[in-house]
Design a protein around this motif. Structure first.
Motif, PDB file in Angstrom:
ATOM      1  N   LEU A   3       0.814  -1.213   0.000  1.00 35.11           N
ATOM      2  CA  LEU A   3       0.000   0.000   0.000  1.00 35.11           C
ATOM      3  C   LEU A   3       0.847   1.262   0.000  1.00 35.11           C
ATOM      4  O   LEU A   3       0.467   2.274  -0.572  1.00 35.11           O
ATOM      5  CB  LEU A   3      -0.920  -0.002   1.220  1.00 35.11           C
ATOM      6  N   ALA A   7       4.756   6.010  -2.019  1.00 37.37           N
ATOM      7  CA  ALA A   7       3.939   7.002  -1.312  1.00 37.37           C
ATOM      8  C   ALA A   7       4.699   8.291  -1.064  1.00 37.37           C
ATOM      9  O   ALA A   7       4.097   9.316  -0.785  1.00 37.37           O
ATOM     10  CB  ALA A   7       3.446   6.432   0.014  1.00 37.37           C
ATOM     11  N   SER A 129      -0.236  11.460   0.570  1.00 37.22           N
ATOM     12  CA  SER A 129      -0.331  10.248  -0.236  1.00 37.22           C
ATOM     13  C   SER A 129      -0.778   9.046   0.593  1.00 37.22           C
ATOM     14  O   SER A 129      -1.582   8.231   0.135  1.00 37.22           O
ATOM     15  CB  SER A 129       1.022   9.966  -0.901  1.00 37.22           C
ATOM     16  N   ASP A 132      -4.425   9.385   1.286  1.00 39.68           N
ATOM     17  CA  ASP A 132      -5.102   9.134   0.017  1.00 39.68           C
ATOM     18  C   ASP A 132      -5.205   7.634  -0.255  1.00 39.68           C
ATOM     19  O   ASP A 132      -6.254   7.133  -0.648  1.00 39.68           O
ATOM     20  CB  ASP A 132      -4.351   9.846  -1.108  1.00 39.68           C
ATOM     21  N   ARG A 133      -4.120   6.913  -0.011  1.00 33.41           N
ATOM     22  CA  ARG A 133      -4.113   5.465  -0.253  1.00 33.41           C
ATOM     23  C   ARG A 133      -4.972   4.708   0.755  1.00 33.41           C
ATOM     24  O   ARG A 133      -5.495   3.647   0.441  1.00 33.41           O
ATOM     25  CB  ARG A 133      -2.683   4.944  -0.247  1.00 33.41           C
ATOM     26  N   PRO A 136      -9.241   5.042  -0.500  1.00 31.78           N
ATOM     27  CA  PRO A 136      -9.349   4.993  -1.959  1.00 31.78           C
ATOM     28  C   PRO A 136     -10.713   5.381  -2.512  1.00 31.78           C
ATOM     29  O   PRO A 136     -10.809   5.840  -3.641  1.00 31.78           O
ATOM     30  CB  PRO A 136      -9.012   3.539  -2.297  1.00 31.78           C
TER      31      PRO A 136
END
Length: 152
Positions: A3, A7, A129, A132-133, A136
């Motif tokens: 994940l 990043a 980031s 954000d990940r 989703p």
């Protein structure tokens, strides 16, 4: 890391930065559960945790707690951009530090062995980031889902 690949610029998240992210978002990262923690990380009997520490939610009450701290500090649009499906807004390291609070930053810096300024610089680069990940579909996941992302 799955994940968290790519990043941060350069694609690598250092172990101290992962510990810092875990300290913010996943309390178990502080409890000694992660066998690969550096020696300087105190055992569960280390310094008294801050009042915002929860069993699962890290030092700020998990991802939701972090987002709330950012919103309460006037950075709601920035935080919401990380959760939403559009472009992520950046955050200044000092603004992030003020939102999280100096006591929590100091504690994380001590646990990771990082300088507070460097810690904030890296967190301000990585958090947009990472959040954000972790979101989703524009939805904040439940705490156990965030913990699973760190354990995988």
């Amino acid at each position: 890391m799955g994940l968290f690949d790519n990043a941060v610029p350069g694609g690598n998240i250092t172990k101290p930065l992962m510990i810092a992210l875990g300290a913010l978002l996943v309390g178990k990262m502080l409890s000694g559960r992660n066998a690969e923690q550096p020696e300087q990380s105190p055992a569960p009997t280390g310094p008294a945790p801050t009042e915002t520490t929860s069993a699962d939610g890290g030092l700020v009450g998990g991802l939701g707690g972090l987002l709330d701290k950012l919103r309460n500090a006037g950075h709601g649009n920035t935080a919401d951009s990380w959760v939403g499906t559009g472009q992520n807004q950046s955050i200044n390291a000092n603004d992030l530090g003020n939102a999280i609070g100096p006591q929590i930053i100091r504690e994380i810096a001590q646990r990771t062995g990082m300088d507070e300024r460097e810690l904030l610089k890296q967190l301000s680069t990585a958090l947009p980031s990472i959040v954000d990940r972790l979101t989703p579909n524009g939805q904040v996941p439940q705490q156990h889902q965030v913990a699973s992302a760190f354990n995988s």
